[in-house]
Design a protein around this motif. Structure first.
Motif, PDB file in Angstrom:
ATOM      1  N   THR A   1       1.528 -16.570   0.082  1.00  0.00           N
ATOM      2  CA  THR A   1       1.254 -16.020  -1.177  1.00  0.00           C
ATOM      3  C   THR A   1      -0.053 -15.237  -1.025  1.00  0.00           C
ATOM      4  O   THR A   1      -1.064 -15.604  -0.436  1.00  0.00           O
ATOM      5  N   ALA A   2      -0.048 -14.286  -1.949  1.00  0.00           N
ATOM      6  CA  ALA A   2      -1.296 -13.537  -1.984  1.00  0.00           C
ATOM      7  C   ALA A   2      -1.207 -12.955  -3.448  1.00  0.00           C
ATOM      8  O   ALA A   2      -0.204 -12.598  -4.113  1.00  0.00           O
ATOM      9  N   PHE A   3      -2.464 -12.421  -4.006  1.00  0.00           N
ATOM     10  CA  PHE A   3      -2.617 -12.021  -5.008  1.00  0.00           C
ATOM     11  C   PHE A   3      -2.090 -10.456  -4.997  1.00  0.00           C
ATOM     12  O   PHE A   3      -2.560  -9.849  -4.127  1.00  0.00           O
ATOM     13  N   LEU A   4      -1.153 -10.026  -5.894  1.00  0.00           N
ATOM     14  CA  LEU A   4      -0.928  -8.655  -5.854  1.00  0.00           C
ATOM     15  C   LEU A   4      -1.419  -7.956  -7.140  1.00  0.00           C
ATOM     16  O   LEU A   4      -1.012  -8.044  -8.224  1.00  0.00           O
ATOM     17  N   PRO A   5      -2.185  -7.016  -6.763  1.00  0.00           N
ATOM     18  CA  PRO A   5      -3.041  -6.493  -7.816  1.00  0.00           C
ATOM     19  C   PRO A   5      -2.361  -5.177  -8.254  1.00  0.00           C
ATOM     20  O   PRO A   5      -1.653  -4.614  -7.830  1.00  0.00           O
ATOM     21  N   LYS A   6      -2.693  -4.511  -9.452  1.00  0.00           N
ATOM     22  CA  LYS A   6      -2.473  -3.289 -10.101  1.00  0.00           C
ATOM     23  C   LYS A   6      -2.932  -2.316  -9.398  1.00  0.00           C
ATOM     24  O   LYS A   6      -4.027  -2.395  -8.922  1.00  0.00           O
ATOM     25  N   ASN A   7      -2.141  -1.242  -8.879  1.00  0.00           N
ATOM     26  CA  ASN A   7      -2.792  -0.047  -8.263  1.00  0.00           C
ATOM     27  C   ASN A   7      -3.470   0.982  -9.246  1.00  0.00           C
ATOM     28  O   ASN A   7      -2.979   0.882 -10.204  1.00  0.00           O
ATOM     29  N   ASN A   8      -4.399   1.222  -8.394  1.00  0.00           N
ATOM     30  CA  ASN A   8      -5.060   2.331  -9.443  1.00  0.00           C
ATOM     31  C   ASN A   8      -4.513   3.759  -9.235  1.00  0.00           C
ATOM     32  O   ASN A   8      -3.919   3.860  -8.329  1.00  0.00           O
ATOM     33  N   SER A   9      -5.271   4.680  -9.884  1.00  0.00           N
ATOM     34  CA  SER A   9      -4.599   6.116  -9.860  1.00  0.00           C
ATOM     35  C   SER A   9      -4.806   6.830  -8.478  1.00  0.00           C
ATOM     36  O   SER A   9      -3.961   7.734  -8.109  1.00  0.00           O
ATOM     37  N   THR A  10      -5.470   6.313  -7.871  1.00  0.00           N
ATOM     38  CA  THR A  10      -5.914   7.105  -6.559  1.00  0.00           C
ATOM     39  C   THR A  10      -5.115   6.181  -5.137  1.00  0.00           C
ATOM     40  O   THR A  10      -5.155   6.679  -4.186  1.00  0.00           O
ATOM     41  N   GLY A  11      -4.499   5.161  -5.656  1.00  0.00           N
ATOM     42  CA  GLY A  11      -3.729   4.413  -4.696  1.00  0.00           C
ATOM     43  C   GLY A  11      -4.790   3.539  -3.593  1.00  0.00           C
ATOM     44  O   GLY A  11      -4.278   3.122  -2.468  1.00  0.00           O
ATOM     45  N   THR A  12      -6.032   3.342  -4.089  1.00  0.00           N
ATOM     46  CA  THR A  12      -6.784   2.669  -3.023  1.00  0.00           C
ATOM     47  C   THR A  12      -7.016   1.207  -3.353  1.00  0.00           C
ATOM     48  O   THR A  12      -7.643   0.636  -2.647  1.00  0.00           O
ATOM     49  N   ASN A  13      -6.700   0.675  -4.550  1.00  0.00           N
ATOM     50  CA  ASN A  13      -6.406  -0.886  -4.791  1.00  0.00           C
ATOM     51  C   ASN A  13      -5.624  -1.242  -3.635  1.00  0.00           C
ATOM     52  O   ASN A  13      -4.782  -0.750  -3.531  1.00  0.00           O
ATOM     53  N   GLY A  14      -5.880  -2.883  -3.584  1.00  0.00           N
ATOM     54  CA  GLY A  14      -4.969  -3.264  -2.546  1.00  0.00           C
ATOM     55  C   GLY A  14      -5.469  -4.707  -2.407  1.00  0.00           C
ATOM     56  O   GLY A  14      -7.010  -4.905  -2.199  1.00  0.00           O
TER      57      GLY A  14
END
Length: 162
Positions: free
Chosen positions: A61-74
């Motif tokens: 399992t891993a935390f699935l974050p909301k992506n930001n507008s530039t696609g750099t969240n992860g």
């Protein structure tokens, strides 16, 4: 005979159209990466993960974050050392999300570098296969989602090398 050809041609055209709309579009990366990626359909994913002789495998399992507008969240997950040249990855459960984004990185989480094209909006339960890994190299996945709630969620994933 002509009717059969027309029917087969129509079926092929429909399958092509369905796959164009059902498969997520690849990001418009201009960089060339050493590792190639293939987004699998649900049927391909089920068949790939049904194989009983996995070289190296894992579930977690891993935390699935909301992506930001530039696609750099992860969020990094599933670190492994390649013992073969291919790996398959799938998120099987992510409450509140219908799709996920995945990237493959080489190195250790936090200090690695991307080695495959950014692959966005893969439907939950559909996987991605990555080819041309370097045996002995450390890798990990970075995951996010465009449609999960702002607070993200805990996702369940599986992977294996083949």
């Amino acid at each position: 005979m002509k009717t059969r050809k027309k029917v087969l041609s129509l079926i092929l055209t429909l399958c092509t159209l369905i796959s164009m709309f059902a498969m997520p579009a690849m990001a418009a990366d201009t960089e060339e990466f050493p590792v190639k990626v293939h987004v699998m359909t649900c049927a391909e994913t089920a068949a790939r993960f049904a194989v009983s002789t996995h070289s190296l495998s894992g579930n977690g399992t891993a935390f699935l974050p909301k992506n930001n507008s530039t696609g750099t969240n992860g969020n990094p997950c599933a670190p492994f050392t390649a013992d073969t040249t291919s790996v398959a990855f799938v998120i099987t459960n992510a409450p509140g999300a219908t799709s996920y984004n995945v990237q493959l990185y080489a190195g250790t989480p936090g200090s690695g570098y991307r080695v495959a094209t950014y692959t966005p909006k893969i439907p939950i339960n559909n996987g991605a296969s990555f080819y041309a890994l370097t045996v002995g190299q450390n890798y990990y996945f970075m995951i996010s989602s465009d449609d999960v709630g702002a607070s993200g969620c805990t996702a369940t994933y599986s992977y294996y090398t083949f």
